[in-house]
Design a protein around this motif. Structure first.
Motif, PDB file in Angstrom:
ATOM      1  N   LEU A 124      50.035  50.869  20.598  1.00  0.00           N
ATOM      2  CA  LEU A 124      48.660  50.640  20.149  1.00  0.00           C
ATOM      3  C   LEU A 124      48.125  49.326  20.700  1.00  0.00           C
ATOM      4  CD1 LEU A 124      48.810  51.777  16.398  1.00  0.00           C
ATOM      5  CD2 LEU A 124      47.872  53.033  18.341  1.00  0.00           C
ATOM      6  N   VAL A 125      48.949  48.279  20.632  1.00  0.00           N
ATOM      7  CA  VAL A 125      48.538  46.982  21.173  1.00  0.00           C
ATOM      8  C   VAL A 125      48.339  47.078  22.680  1.00  0.00           C
ATOM      9  CG1 VAL A 125      49.283  44.598  21.558  1.00  0.00           C
ATOM     10  CG2 VAL A 125      49.629  45.665  19.328  1.00  0.00           C
ATOM     11  N   ASP A 126      49.249  47.772  23.366  1.00  0.00           N
ATOM     12  CA  ASP A 126      49.156  47.873  24.822  1.00  0.00           C
ATOM     13  C   ASP A 126      47.914  48.640  25.253  1.00  0.00           C
ATOM     14  OD1 ASP A 126      50.564  47.532  27.508  1.00  0.00           O
ATOM     15  OD2 ASP A 126      50.233  49.692  27.451  1.00  0.00           O
ATOM     16  N   TYR A 127      47.564  49.701  24.537  1.00  0.00           N
ATOM     17  CA  TYR A 127      46.363  50.456  24.892  1.00  0.00           C
ATOM     18  C   TYR A 127      45.114  49.594  24.750  1.00  0.00           C
ATOM     19  CZ  TYR A 127      48.733  54.992  25.245  1.00  0.00           C
ATOM     20  OH  TYR A 127      49.523  56.033  25.644  1.00  0.00           O
ATOM     21  N   VAL A 128      45.048  48.811  23.683  1.00  0.00           N
ATOM     22  CA  VAL A 128      43.889  47.929  23.495  1.00  0.00           C
ATOM     23  C   VAL A 128      43.818  46.910  24.632  1.00  0.00           C
ATOM     24  CG1 VAL A 128      42.825  46.208  21.995  1.00  0.00           C
ATOM     25  CG2 VAL A 128      43.886  48.235  20.993  1.00  0.00           C
ATOM     26  N   LEU A 129      44.971  46.340  24.989  1.00  0.00           N
ATOM     27  CA  LEU A 129      45.002  45.363  26.075  1.00  0.00           C
ATOM     28  C   LEU A 129      44.685  46.007  27.420  1.00  0.00           C
ATOM     29  CD1 LEU A 129      48.090  43.235  25.015  1.00  0.00           C
ATOM     30  CD2 LEU A 129      45.771  42.391  25.356  1.00  0.00           C
ATOM     31  N   THR A 130      45.079  47.251  27.600  1.00  0.00           N
ATOM     32  CA  THR A 130      44.751  47.957  28.840  1.00  0.00           C
ATOM     33  C   THR A 130      43.252  48.014  29.045  1.00  0.00           C
ATOM     34  OG1 THR A 130      46.763  49.312  28.812  1.00  0.00           O
ATOM     35  CG2 THR A 130      44.882  50.171  30.042  1.00  0.00           C
ATOM     36  N   VAL A 131      42.536  48.383  28.001  1.00  0.00           N
ATOM     37  CA  VAL A 131      41.078  48.448  28.096  1.00  0.00           C
ATOM     38  C   VAL A 131      40.512  47.056  28.345  1.00  0.00           C
ATOM     39  CG1 VAL A 131      38.954  49.042  26.883  1.00  0.00           C
ATOM     40  CG2 VAL A 131      40.984  50.470  26.603  1.00  0.00           C
ATOM     41  N   ALA A 132      40.986  46.066  27.583  1.00  0.00           N
ATOM     42  CA  ALA A 132      40.441  44.715  27.702  1.00  0.00           C
ATOM     43  C   ALA A 132      40.685  44.131  29.094  1.00  0.00           C
ATOM     44  CB  ALA A 132      41.048  43.815  26.631  1.00  0.00           C
ATOM     45  N   VAL A 133      41.910  44.274  29.620  1.00  0.00           N
ATOM     46  CA  VAL A 133      42.240  43.711  30.931  1.00  0.00           C
ATOM     47  C   VAL A 133      41.480  44.429  32.044  1.00  0.00           C
ATOM     48  CG1 VAL A 133      44.097  43.430  32.623  1.00  0.00           C
ATOM     49  CG2 VAL A 133      44.491  42.841  30.233  1.00  0.00           C
ATOM     50  N   SER A 134      41.471  45.752  32.003  1.00  0.00           N
ATOM     51  CA  SER A 134      40.800  46.514  33.064  1.00  0.00           C
ATOM     52  C   SER A 134      39.308  46.228  33.097  1.00  0.00           C
ATOM     53  CB  SER A 134      41.044  48.015  32.860  1.00  0.00           C
ATOM     54  OG  SER A 134      42.412  48.319  32.944  1.00  0.00           O
ATOM     55  N   ILE A 135      38.680  46.253  31.927  1.00  0.00           N
ATOM     56  CA  ILE A 135      37.234  46.015  31.874  1.00  0.00           C
ATOM     57  C   ILE A 135      36.911  44.576  32.253  1.00  0.00           C
ATOM     58  CG2 ILE A 135      35.243  45.926  30.349  1.00  0.00           C
ATOM     59  CD1 ILE A 135      36.026  48.738  31.029  1.00  0.00           C
ATOM     60  N   SER A 136      37.725  43.627  31.803  1.00  0.00           N
ATOM     61  CA  SER A 136      37.470  42.221  32.145  1.00  0.00           C
ATOM     62  C   SER A 136      37.593  42.008  33.651  1.00  0.00           C
ATOM     63  CB  SER A 136      38.453  41.317  31.400  1.00  0.00           C
ATOM     64  OG  SER A 136      38.253  41.399  30.008  1.00  0.00           O
ATOM     65  N   SER A 137      38.624  42.597  34.271  1.00  0.00           N
ATOM     66  CA  SER A 137      38.790  42.463  35.711  1.00  0.00           C
ATOM     67  C   SER A 137      37.623  43.105  36.455  1.00  0.00           C
ATOM     68  CB  SER A 137      40.113  43.106  36.143  1.00  0.00           C
ATOM     69  OG  SER A 137      40.347  42.911  37.517  1.00  0.00           O
ATOM     70  N   GLY A 138      37.202  44.279  35.989  1.00  0.00           N
ATOM     71  CA  GLY A 138      36.047  44.927  36.603  1.00  0.00           C
ATOM     72  C   GLY A 138      34.785  44.107  36.439  1.00  0.00           C
ATOM     73  N   SER A 139      34.640  43.428  35.305  1.00  0.00           N
ATOM     74  CA  SER A 139      33.463  42.585  35.071  1.00  0.00           C
ATOM     75  C   SER A 139      33.444  41.411  36.042  1.00  0.00           C
ATOM     76  CB  SER A 139      33.464  42.076  33.628  1.00  0.00           C
ATOM     77  OG  SER A 139      33.402  43.145  32.713  1.00  0.00           O
ATOM     78  N   GLN A 140      34.633  40.869  36.349  1.00  0.00           N
ATOM     79  CA  GLN A 140      34.693  39.768  37.311  1.00  0.00           C
ATOM     80  C   GLN A 140      34.270  40.247  38.704  1.00  0.00           C
ATOM     81  OE1 GLN A 140      35.232  36.722  36.351  1.00  0.00           O
ATOM     82  NE2 GLN A 140      35.845  37.216  34.251  1.00  0.00           N
ATOM     83  N   TYR A 141      34.703  41.451  39.081  1.00  0.00           N
ATOM     84  CA  TYR A 141      34.268  42.017  40.362  1.00  0.00           C
ATOM     85  C   TYR A 141      32.753  42.196  40.379  1.00  0.00           C
ATOM     86  CZ  TYR A 141      38.561  43.175  42.915  1.00  0.00           C
ATOM     87  OH  TYR A 141      39.716  43.101  43.655  1.00  0.00           O
ATOM     88  N   ALA A 142      32.207  42.719  39.266  1.00  0.00           N
ATOM     89  CA  ALA A 142      30.767  42.952  39.186  1.00  0.00           C
ATOM     90  C   ALA A 142      30.000  41.644  39.282  1.00  0.00           C
ATOM     91  CB  ALA A 142      30.432  43.675  37.882  1.00  0.00           C
ATOM     92  N   ALA A 143      30.513  40.593  38.627  1.00  0.00           N
ATOM     93  CA  ALA A 143      29.836  39.300  38.671  1.00  0.00           C
ATOM     94  C   ALA A 143      29.859  38.707  40.078  1.00  0.00           C
ATOM     95  CB  ALA A 143      30.484  38.336  37.677  1.00  0.00           C
ATOM     96  N   SER A 144      30.925  38.998  40.848  1.00  0.00           N
ATOM     97  CA  SER A 144      30.991  38.509  42.223  1.00  0.00           C
ATOM     98  C   SER A 144      29.953  39.194  43.103  1.00  0.00           C
ATOM     99  CB  SER A 144      32.396  38.737  42.798  1.00  0.00           C
ATOM    100  OG  SER A 144      33.367  38.039  42.036  1.00  0.00           O
ATOM    101  N   ALA A 145      29.732  40.480  42.852  1.00  0.00           N
ATOM    102  CA  ALA A 145      28.773  41.234  43.656  1.00  0.00           C
ATOM    103  C   ALA A 145      27.336  41.041  43.186  1.00  0.00           C
ATOM    104  CB  ALA A 145      29.130  42.718  43.626  1.00  0.00           C
ATOM    105  N   LEU A 146      27.157  40.828  41.882  1.00  0.00           N
ATOM    106  CA  LEU A 146      25.819  40.683  41.300  1.00  0.00           C
ATOM    107  C   LEU A 146      25.723  39.318  40.629  1.00  0.00           C
ATOM    108  CD1 LEU A 146      25.624  44.233  39.665  1.00  0.00           C
ATOM    109  CD2 LEU A 146      24.680  43.539  41.879  1.00  0.00           C
ATOM    110  N   PRO A 147      25.171  38.329  41.296  1.00  0.00           N
ATOM    111  CA  PRO A 147      25.150  36.957  40.765  1.00  0.00           C
ATOM    112  C   PRO A 147      24.508  36.824  39.392  1.00  0.00           C
ATOM    113  CG  PRO A 147      24.507  36.999  43.081  1.00  0.00           C
ATOM    114  CD  PRO A 147      24.578  38.421  42.633  1.00  0.00           C
ATOM    115  N   PHE A 148      23.557  37.690  39.047  1.00  0.00           N
ATOM    116  CA  PHE A 148      22.882  37.540  37.758  1.00  0.00           C
ATOM    117  C   PHE A 148      23.813  37.844  36.581  1.00  0.00           C
ATOM    118  CE2 PHE A 148      22.231  41.975  38.895  1.00  0.00           C
ATOM    119  CZ  PHE A 148      22.480  42.641  37.702  1.00  0.00           C
TER     120      PHE A 148
END
Length: 690
Positions: A124-148
């Motif tokens: 249960l803890v790992d599944y929650v962290l999976t979502v948090a880590v994946s989405i956070s990493s994707g958000s960093q990619y998005a912020a690099s491509a979209l400065p706003f």
């Protein structure tokens, strides 16, 4: 006193738009996945780790300077060996336990309840962290491509979690089809980039990455030659970070019921493909990064990177991710290739969380069935998905993303502890499973197969055991203790839920005393004014033939009370009207106290309270009626020996809701003819009949 209640589902129309039409339970087979859809659904998490597992390896090795990068491919091989062992072990699990319990079921049946609950809490803890880590990493990619988006990564991540939640609430088949295209694009893009890069390496035309000309300084305290112990500890840290590539492998064993038949065979094949593709991609990225002269450090330690002449980098220097640097170098003469790789990598990091959205609800439903989680997690929603589990996972992941401000570097330290706890207990459970069956199996062929399977699980246990020890040693003070604490909290909560259900079951067990009839029934009909709902409630109460029947009115206005008494006398009703005086204009308290007074006077009897209620058809009508009935029910439900009976009275507007519901049920929907739910009329051309 206006007593009203609305039989209308507020937001039902918007729910249908977001989630689609309801599915019958008999349509569950339509939601099962073929292998081509199951691969992106269950493997996206493990495959997406290629986007950050190599990064973490190079970050850890950079502590000792660029010379330590010589160990990168060796660490990659070590991670690949562990993944091979884990994939082979889980192929045995899906054949032996195809019900979808995965690690939890294996541990529970072979190691006992406590081991099973430990695995459940870890997953249960790992599944929650999976979502948090994946989405956070994707958000960093998005912020690099979209400065706003810079500075708003956490908010963007929370929105992405809500989008994924909505997609999964529509059903596993629809979400799987939606996610299949970008996942396959990611495979093609990364494998194509690596294949082209390795081809250029062989013919000597492979260029350097953008950071190759930079100078990498060792971290403070690591400037000189490392001792053997320090080097081993550094390599262990890099190896433990690289093992993030193994997360998500267990999701397939938990999701076997979602596969089409033959379920076990299809799940095992998907596991094999997952391992083969993930290892190929990870090793290719690591080799290319080393050959192209990559220099990569923790984003918080960019000051360790300088120009070749020792001068500092310009302010605001943007260190691109490992894959982005490789793609820019490999496709130096083909810019669309670079943008394809970066784009699909950012997308897959967001969609990788879908693996957890498929695994967590199934695990939650199994835990609920066994009494270790709220029963609501075992209920399927309108689209036959475990809706409550999906929503719970989304809420927990959003809380984690906001708490850590979507910083992948901080979240990654919490990662993989839980999954390796479940790995170890699962492999140990499988060894005991095969050992137990070998005692009763006499067929030589079956015994050889079981011995081979036990050996595979033993190798898997030895590998994952070593990794778990390394992870705990190297990551404990860097955040792993938070994961362990969360697992302990989940464990305590799950055991508490199970104890509660056991106590309730014992308390509700029927015995001979439950056959005893009440000695007396004292019925009271709540009255706000003399109108049709009141008269209907009085008639119904009479029909039940109670020992005592009376109407009760709460006096909060003398003039209104006098008018009611006059009307009561004029109609010559044969039911006495009792007036309860309320000097403080309270309605609920006097009724509750009166009911309890009757109950105390006759402890072996019951008090039946009849409440007339309006039924309206429009959502806004609920706002125009007093909710006294609901508050009164809430209080009376806690009163022993008091029964609450609702007597509904349908207003004309309620017919609107009824007609709308009937129209919705009878409307012919897309695909109904093909599925055989309707048939063409033979008497009228083009007419459809049910």
């Amino acid at each position: 006193m206006g007593l009203a209640f609305t039989l209308v589902s507020v937001g039902d129309v918007s729910k249908r738009i977001l989630l689609g039409r309801k599915l019958r339970s008999s349509q569950l087979g339509e939601t099962l996945l073929p292998k081509r859809i199951a691969l992106p659904v269950f493997a996206s998490d493990a495959l997406s780790s290629v986007a950050y597992a190599p990064d973490e390896i190079f970050i850890m090795l950079s502590i000792a300077g660029a010379s330590a990068y010589a160990f990168s491919w060796k660490i990659g091989i070590a991670v690949a060996l562990v993944m091979t062992a884990v994939v082979a072990s889980y192929r045995q699990t899906v054949h032996a336990y195809p019900s979808g319990g995965g690690d939890y079921e294996v541990a529970t049946k072979n190691l006992g309840v406590n081991a099973g609950v430990t695995v459940g809490s870890a997953l249960l803890v790992d599944y929650v962290l999976t979502v948090a880590v994946s989405i956070s990493s994707g958000s960093q990619y998005a912020a690099s491509a979209l400065p706003f988006l810079s500075g708003h990564e956490a908010t963007f991540g929370a929105i992405m979690v809500l989008v994924l939640m909505a997609m999964n609430l529509r059903g596993i088949r629809e979400s799987g089809t939606f996610f299949a295209v970008p996942t396959y694009l990611f495979m093609v893009a990364i494998l194509g980039m690596c294949g082209y890069g390795l081809l250029r390496l062989l013919n000597g035309s492979l260029p350097d990455v953008e950071s190759a000309d930079l100078r990498l300084d060792a971290a403070p305290g690591f400037e000189g030659p490392l001792t053997t112990f320090a080097l081993l500890f550094l390599l262990a840290r890099a190896f433990s970070s690289g093992c993030a590539a193994l997360t998500g492998v267990e999701a397939i064993s938990n999701g076997v019921p979602a596969f089409r038949k033959p379920k076990s065979k299809n799940a095992a094949t998907t596991l094999f493909l997952l391992g083969l593709i993930a290892i190929t991609m990870m090793m290719s990225v690591i080799v290319l990064a080393k050959q192209m002269g990559l220099k990569y450090v923790d984003p918080l330690e960019l000051d360790r990177l300088t120009n070749a002449d020792g001068s500092p980098l310009p302010a605001g220097y943007d260190q691109h991710t490992v894959i982005a640097q490789i793609a820019r170098g490999v496709f130096d003469n083909f810019t669309p290739g670079f943008y394809l790789v970066v784009t699909v990598t950012g997308i897959i990091l967001v969609l990788a969380a879908n693996t957890a959205f498929n695994g967590f609800p199934v695990l939650g439903s199994i835990l609920a069935e066994d009494g270790y989680a709220p029963r609501s997690l075992g209920s399927r929603g309108d689209r036959l998905a475990y809706s409550n589990g999906i929503v719970f996972l989304a809420v927990m992941a959003i809380a984690l993303i906001l708490a850590f401000d979507a910083e992948t570097t901080r979240l990654i330290q919490l990662y993989i502890v839980g999954v390796f706890v479940s790995f170890n207990l699962s492999q140990l459970g499988m060894i005991r499973h095969w050992t137990r069956h070998l005692k009763t199996t006499t067929d030589p062929a079956d015994r050889r197969r079981m011995v081979r399977s036990r050996l595979i699980n033993a190798v898997g246990l030895s590998f994952t055991g070593v990794v778990l020890v390394i992870v705990l040693i190297t990551k404990f003070t860097h955040g792993a203790w938070i994961t362990i604490l969360a697992m302990i909290i989940f464990y305590i909560i799950m055991k508490g839920i199970h104890s509660h259900y056991d106590r309730v079951a014992l308390e509700l067990a029927a015995d001979e005393q439950d056959k005893v009839m009440p000695t007396r029934v004292h019925a009271i009909v709540l009255t706000s004014k003399l109108h049709k709902p009141t008269l209907r409630a009085l008639a119904f109460a009479k029909a039940t033939r109670p020992n005592v029947l009376e109407a009760v009115y709460v006096d909060i206005d003398a003039a209104a009370t006098n008018r009611l008494l006059d009307e009561w006398d004029e109609r010559r009703l044969d039911v006495p009207l009792k007036v309860l005086h309320s000097p403080y204009r309270e309605v609920v308290r006097p009724i509750v106290e009166y009911a309890m007074e009757i109950r105390r006077a006759n402890p072996r009897g019951v008090v039946a309270v009849y409440i007339p209620e309006y039924v309206v058809g429009r959502w806004w009508e609920q706002l125009l009626h007093n909710q006294t009935a609901l508050r009164l029910k809430g209080r009376l439900l806690f009163a022993p020996g008091v029964m609450v009976i609702s007597v509904p009275y349908q207003l004309r507007s309620s017919q609107i809701a009824r007609e709308r519901e009937l129209r919705g049920d009878e409307r012919v929907k897309a695909g109904d003819l093909r599925r055989g739910r309707v048939m063409r009329s033979s008497s009228s051309k083009g007419q459809i009949q049910r």
